[in-house]
Design a protein around this motif. Structure first.
Motif, PDB file in Angstrom:
ATOM      1  N   LYS A 132      -5.319   6.698  -2.344  1.00 14.37           N
ATOM      2  CA  LYS A 132      -4.717   5.372  -2.208  1.00 14.37           C
ATOM      3  C   LYS A 132      -4.158   5.116  -3.332  1.00 14.37           C
ATOM      4  O   LYS A 132      -4.829   4.379  -4.328  1.00 14.37           O
TER       5      LYS A 132
ATOM      6  N   LYS B   4       0.967  -1.300   0.058  1.00 16.60           N
ATOM      7  CA  LYS B   4       0.073   0.087   0.115  1.00 16.60           C
ATOM      8  C   LYS B   4       0.931   1.224   0.046  1.00 16.60           C
ATOM      9  O   LYS B   4       1.971   1.342   0.581  1.00 16.60           O
TER      10      LYS B   4
ATOM     11  N   ASP C 132      -3.051   0.289  -3.297  1.00 17.13           N
ATOM     12  CA  ASP C 132      -4.090  -0.153  -2.146  1.00 17.13           C
ATOM     13  C   ASP C 132      -4.245  -1.866  -2.035  1.00 17.13           C
ATOM     14  O   ASP C 132      -5.222  -2.415  -2.600  1.00 17.13           O
TER      15      ASP C 132
ATOM     16  N   GLY D  66      -5.486   1.912  -8.157  1.00 18.75           N
ATOM     17  CA  GLY D  66      -4.664   1.184  -6.972  1.00 18.75           C
ATOM     18  C   GLY D  66      -4.516  -0.180  -6.614  1.00 18.75           C
ATOM     19  O   GLY D  66      -3.906  -0.654  -5.866  1.00 18.75           O
ATOM     20  N   ALA D  67      -5.339  -0.969  -7.314  1.00 22.46           N
ATOM     21  CA  ALA D  67      -5.618  -2.271  -7.243  1.00 22.46           C
ATOM     22  C   ALA D  67      -5.477  -3.228  -8.338  1.00 22.46           C
ATOM     23  O   ALA D  67      -5.783  -2.934  -9.280  1.00 22.46           O
TER      24      ALA D  67
ATOM     25  N   TYR E  68      -0.041   5.343   0.540  1.00 23.42           N
ATOM     26  CA  TYR E  68      -1.181   6.511   0.249  1.00 23.42           C
ATOM     27  C   TYR E  68      -0.264   7.989   0.410  1.00 23.42           C
ATOM     28  O   TYR E  68       0.763   7.971   0.879  1.00 23.42           O
TER      29      TYR E  68
END
Lengths: 322, 338
Positions: free
Chosen positions: A29, A17, A32, A231-232, A19
């Motif tokens: 984020k 992660k 993430d 982010g994923a 941020y």
């Protein structure tokens, strides 16, 4: 999810992660919870649209950004607990090639000095040996000897990117993070550089983390591909499988957007199912982040974020409906 | 049928501290009504310089359009027109979309005002209709909440939205010809697909002709009717899309098509690449501009510039290989373009 391989993967990223704080007290984020493994000698590609966090992911892995949470294991060892010495070794073994060949070379240094710079720190060899090695490296990336005393502004974009490759190779790395190394180059020059990266990998058993938005190139060079959205990772798998049978709706949207001559209407109808605008990164949608653009979204999508689920031997996707 | 636009013998050069750069060399082509012509080539090949010369925009910069160049729009030479006459055509009959929407739009004025401007200047809409027309235009480029968006400034929009707003400006007066200079280069693939879909739909509805400038063969394959391949300021090949993708004749076109990794290729196999770099445009080019990088180069290629040879009514190529005495060569390995 980790891919199964008999030996320890060279790079193993778990729940990473990153941020970034923004004004008004919020956070973006950027990365993430991303997890993937790269086996030695393989190429793993991260694809996605601008702002999806792929570059941040690459930079966080190398320690250019300090990670917020998660683990980055290099050759089985957690990078966070590295001693000073181990950390130094890691920085030698993991190199980076940058996106912008104009910005990443110091305009006041000669090409030779640029290529040699890292050697001063890591190799206890004489100046003449360094010079010799610099010449070898330039030859290796296909640049003439004379370039050693030239300055970056005298070179074309493709030549500069070769210098970037030579600089990365100078420290005899095992892993190279290639952050959009081709996007500033013309197609004919791109092809030259792709060929160079492929042959270097085969000769030196290099491992690549390749960050790109060019899907045709990714398909060509990578063993594994991960698709990122906000982010994923939404889908992850063997490149052959992933490109042949994309499972996640976002991957399908991405692939149907590549302009080609064939079956225009089919691809258009695929795209017609999706909303155009990307939601705000500061305030991402609840549950599945793609649901606001997805044509198949149902109530569960806003309640629960889907986890990566295994679809096949080396293929997983994060969607409630696959 | 008289062509909508006829470009003849255009030469453009730039004065720099190092000398004169000849960016466009003896270019000539025609665009018929409703045609979508793609101009492809790598950076620095003169495609944008050529596009700018069509609307005679070089007089605002440091480009020089050489004497003898002609750009005929329905028979009238745009390069010989006075400013007043030219302004009647610009934005009214011929619209232009630029690559970078951030610099092409005025940051100090709302997009509503910027779309209204050509409508008012060209007297296309009456004062009380302007607002309604702007709203319609924003809707036609698929911007949500057009009424609200009219009051937005460019920096408040995403890249894709800005590009749409710019398209709305350029099509405001329903031009007959739209010049799109790399309209999707700065955009992500999904947004690029949206913009290209939009241009297709607008074209079908209004029947305008489009000159699309791009370096992406994929975009060409998906969008164009005919293709012009440029290299080092000159045209090397011109043909319909099927001719260029199905039976290209110039080695440079082969190289461009083969340099893109295709689905059928084995993973990590070597791509076809063109050795070397494009020629220095500061220096005079004798012979064929591509000769130094061409895999099929013959002695004559370095000495004399080849003439344009017609293969079919629509397909023409500038290469010595089409000469009857030249050896018969076949295009390299695979013929994917997609």
């Amino acid at each position: 999810m980790p891919m199964h391989s008999k030996s320890v993967p060279l790079l193993s990223v778990g729940g990473l992660k990153k941020y970034f704080p923004v004004r008004k007290g919020g956070v973006i984020k950027a990365v993430d919870g991303v997890s993937f493994d790269i086996a030695r000698g393989e190429t793993f590609s991260l694809v996605g649209e601008s702002g999806c966090g792929k570059t941040t992911c690459g930079r966080t892995i190398l320690g250019i950004h300090r990670k917020t949470a998660g683990s980055v294991k290099y050759d089985g060892a957690e990078t966070e607990t590295f001693s000073k010495q181990q950390e130094k070794r890691f920085h030698k073994n993991a190199q980076m090639i940058f996106q912008d060949p104009y910005a990443c070379l110091d305009p006041r240094m000669t090409i030779g000095a640029i290529v040699k710079e890292g050697m001063h720190e890591y190799f206890k060899i004489s100046e003449s040996e360094k010079q010799e090695r610099a010449l070898e490296l330039l030859a290796r990336v296909g640049l003439p000897h004379g370039f050693v005393s030239r300055y970056p502004h005298e070179l074309s974009g493709g030549q500069r990117q070769r210098v970037g490759v030579a600089r990365a190779l100078a420290l005899e790395p095992e892993l190279i993070v290639c952050d959009e190394p081709l996007s500033a180059l013309d197609v004919s020059i791109q092809a030259q550089l792709i060929n160079l990266l492929i042959s270097l990998q085969q000769e030196l058993n290099l491992t690549y983390l390749f960050i790109s938005h060019d899907l045709a190139v990714v398909r060509h060079i990578s063993d594994q591909t991960g698709v990122m959205y906000m982010g994923a990772l939404v889908e992850l798998g063997d490149s052959d499988v992933l490109f042949r049978k994309p499972a996640h709706p976002y991957t399908q949207l991405l692939f149907s957007s590549i302009p080609t001559a064939d079956a225009k209407s089919v691809r258009k109808s695929v795209r017609a199912n999706f909303e155009d605008e990307m939601p705000s990164a500061v305030n991402p949608p609840s549950g599945c982040r793609f649901r606001t653009r997805c044509g198949n979204a149902e109530t569960i999508c806003s309640r629960e974020a889907p986890a990566l689920r295994k679809l096949g031997d080396r293929h997983c996707a994060a969607c409630h409906f696959v | 049928m008289t062509p909508l636009l006829s470009v003849r013998n255009v030469n453009v050069s730039f004065r720099t501290q190092f000398g004169e750069v000849k960016a466009v060399r003896d270019v000539g082509f025609e665009v018929t009504e409703r045609e979508t012509l793609a101009i492809v080539g790598e950076s620095g090949c003169g495609k944008s310089a050529l596009a700018k010369s069509i609307l005679n925009l070089h007089i605002h910069g440091n480009g020089i359009v050489q004497e003898g160049s002609e750009v005929l729009y329905r028979g009238e030479n745009l390069l010989k027109m006075g400013k007043k006459e030219l302004n009647r055509i610009r934005g009214r009959k011929i619209g232009m979309i630029f690559q970078d929407s951030m610099t092409a739009l005025n940051p100090t004025s709302t997009i509503g005002d910027q779309i209204a401007e050509p409508l008012i200047i060209h007297g296309v809409a009456r004062k009380n209709e302007v607002k309604m027309r702007v709203e319609e235009l924003l809707r036609s480029v698929r911007i949500a909440d057009p009424r609200e968006r009219m009051g937005s400034y460019p920096h408040q929009l995403s890249g894709g939205m800005r590009q749409r707003a710019m398209i709305a400006v350029s099509i405001a007066c329903s031009p007959e010809l739209l010049i799109a200079d790399e309209p999707t280069t700065a955009l992500d693939v999904t947004v690029q697909a949206q913009i290209l879909d939009l241009l297709c739909a607008l074209k079908d509805r209004t029947g305008m002709a489009i000159i699309l400038i791009t370096h992406d063969m994929g975009v060409v394959a998906g969008f164009a009717d005919s293709v012009l391949v440029m290299y080092a300021g000159g045209i090397l090949e011109r043909g319909s899309k099927d001719e260029i993708f199905g039976g290209p004749r110039h080695p440079y076109t082969w190289a461009l098509l083969n340099a893109i990794p295709g689905k059928a290729m084995a993973r990590k196999s070597r791509l076809y690449s063109i050795k070397g770099d494009p020629p220095n445009l500061l220096l005079p080019i004798d012979g064929c501009a591509f000769a130094a990088r061409c895999a099929f180069c013959m002695p004559v290629c370095k000495r004399c510039r080849p003439k344009t040879t017609k293969i079919t009514e629509t397909h023409s190529v500038r290469c010595w290989l089409t000469h009857e005495l030249a050896p018969k060569v076949r295009r390299g390995v695979n013929a994917h373009a997609q």
